[in-house]
Scaffold this active site. Structure first.
Site, mmCIF file in Angstrom:
data_model
loop_
_atom_site.group_PDB
_atom_site.id
_atom_site.type_symbol
_atom_site.label_atom_id
_atom_site.label_comp_id
_atom_site.label_asym_id
_atom_site.label_seq_id
_atom_site.Cartn_x
_atom_site.Cartn_y
_atom_site.Cartn_z
ATOM 1 N N CYS B 12 17.063 -59.645 -19.970
ATOM 2 C CA CYS B 12 17.802 -59.278 -21.167
ATOM 3 C C CYS B 12 17.906 -57.752 -21.188
ATOM 4 O O CYS B 12 17.226 -57.051 -20.439
ATOM 5 C CB CYS B 12 17.111 -59.783 -22.430
ATOM 6 S SG CYS B 12 15.568 -58.959 -22.779
ATOM 7 N N GLU B 124 5.645 -59.413 -30.438
ATOM 8 C CA GLU B 124 6.749 -58.770 -31.165
ATOM 9 C C GLU B 124 6.493 -58.812 -32.668
ATOM 10 O O GLU B 124 6.750 -57.831 -33.381
ATOM 11 C CB GLU B 124 8.087 -59.475 -30.858
ATOM 12 C CG GLU B 124 9.254 -58.858 -31.628
ATOM 13 C CD GLU B 124 10.510 -59.721 -31.612
ATOM 14 O OE1 GLU B 124 10.886 -60.231 -30.548
ATOM 15 O OE2 GLU B 124 11.115 -59.877 -32.695
ATOM 16 N N SER B 218 9.306 -70.875 -17.692
ATOM 17 C CA SER B 218 9.837 -71.979 -18.504
ATOM 18 C C SER B 218 11.303 -71.755 -18.846
ATOM 19 O O SER B 218 12.082 -72.699 -18.902
ATOM 20 C CB SER B 218 9.006 -72.186 -19.762
ATOM 21 O OG SER B 218 9.051 -71.032 -20.554
#
Lengths: 280, 280
Positions: B12, B124, B218
């Site tokens: 990302c 986070e 995953s």
């Protein structure tokens, strides 16, 4: 009153980053942006208070001054000219555009011909073209590819970040038929479609919807149309001065979305006015 | 052979930026990352060649050394502790996470209580919680909100960037019923859903599909499942060493997508091998 702000709303990431970098690099001296950093007069005025001024000709930049390369990017030759002029470059090219420059540079160094799907007059595209080490061709329409007769060994196909997926698909289909060795890297940025989709979804889930942006901004008008198509209580405002809060007290949940050139502080001010005056 | 690479594939933006910042700030001295910057052993090894090393305890960082704050972000207290230790901070907090920190700081300064929808054990979230100037509550399930009995005047509701939209929607619905003055800002990042959607679309448009990533990842496994559900010629590889190009010569168009922890160079090497050996 409850206010829901659309997930993808306002400045795209590249524009926000460019403005942040310009402000971060501002000082008492003039910081130049090479071309307009954003098409919004309120924001340009705010930037003037940081001594950030647009310049349209490299010759007009003082030696040792700072110049911001805006999110659209620039061809390699601009960097060379700025360096020759002894100017300090603040590179605010959007990272998604920078990736296109790197791909063009890398693949064309390795013998690939580059096909770029987009509008050859758009500043992002003219900038990208200036990173090729070999042949690069820009196509704005699948018909142009149909009529293109050059024999090419290996091709890299990329997209201007703001084209529609349907244009990419139709061009890719023709290239597939005509050429054998091709690497397709779809470099379309999803900011526009995400903004439109999240406006549509939010509009369907609230009692009224406010679209914030310039009355001349075509992308904001498009958001208004999308919102109105799913929620007839959709209103279009340029900023907080235009809104009469009284009118919105009948709604429980109000959704807000903003055009690509609407600064966050314009939305914040409007939200504050709504919340403060609705409690009165 | 034609190769199509999925639009949203691999790292990302926040992770890519964090790694780029770490490398840019590396030197002959050790540059620390506070915690693991990425979960991929090949990439961690590559970063070691730049003297970039993870550290898990602030006490273990030398004075005047550089330390990279990874994309997950850190609570404000970590910055204070690092500054007290006279360490040079390279802040690679993902800009989308940084926005959450700013919103929490701004709204809580203005008397808002913050509701954060997410997993209270996720790094986070623990980082974001550390930016509140007042009350902040984390909810991982709409039932927790149902059972929450505190009377609150003004609420800001935000999301951990990686939760599902369905969790956001179900929590927002309960909050709507229970509270009067609420600002909802959906801060979910679309990287995961974009990666999955673009893999699904690409898989449907090609003759065979390669999913590149760690066998234990995953999110990569999920991409494999999505791709396989629309294209039975889907194959899962960790890197170029596992692929036998001969097997793919029967396909005209091959699609490629990569997991969130797969470096771009792993994909590039595989593409190069495919193209070179398919021409033999």
């Amino acid at each position: 009153m409850k206010i829901k702000i659309a997930n993808h709303s306002g400045f795209c990431y590249g524009v926000k980053r460019a403005i942040d970098l310009a402000v971060k690099n501002s000082s008492d001296e003039t910081t130049y942006s090479y071309g307009d950093i954003i098409h919004n007069k309120d924001e340009i005025n705010r930037l003037k208070s940081y001594n950030i001024e647009p310049v349209y000709d490299i010759e007009d930049i003082d030696r040792d001054a700072k110049v911001v390369i805006r999110s659209h990017g620039e061809p390699k030759s601009t960097y060379d000219r700025l360096q020759a002029q002894n100017v300090n470059i603040v590179d605010a090219t959007c990272p998604y555009v920078k990736r296109i420059h790197s791909l063009i540079e890398d693949y064309s160094t390795n013998g690939y011909t580059v096909f770029l799907i987009g509008n050859k007059n758009h500043p992002e595209v003219t900038a990208s073209m200036g990173w090729a080490k070999g042949d690069i061709f820009v196509f704005g329409d699948p018909k142009e590819i149909e009529g293109f007769e050059k024999k090419i060994d290996k091709i890299l196909v990329l997209a201007q970040t703001t084209i529609k997926e349907s244009l990419w698909d139709s061009c890719a289909q023709i290239i597939n038929k005509k050429y054998k060795n091709v690497v397709f890297i779809n470099t379309i940025c999803s900011a526009t479609s995400l903004r439109q989709n999240s406006t549509r979804e939010l509009a369907a889930a609230v009692d009224a919807m406010l679209i914030i942006g310039g009355k001349k901004s075509s992308n904001t008008k498009k958001l208004y149309e999308i919102s109105y198509s799913v929620n007839k209580n959709t209103f279009f405002y340029e900023n907080k001065d235009e809104i009469i809060v009284q009118k919105f007290k009948i709604y429980d949940i109000i959704g807000i979305s903003a055009g690509a050139s609407t600064p966050k502080w314009v939305v914040d001010e409007l939200v504050e006015k709504l919340l403060n005056e609705s409690e009165e």
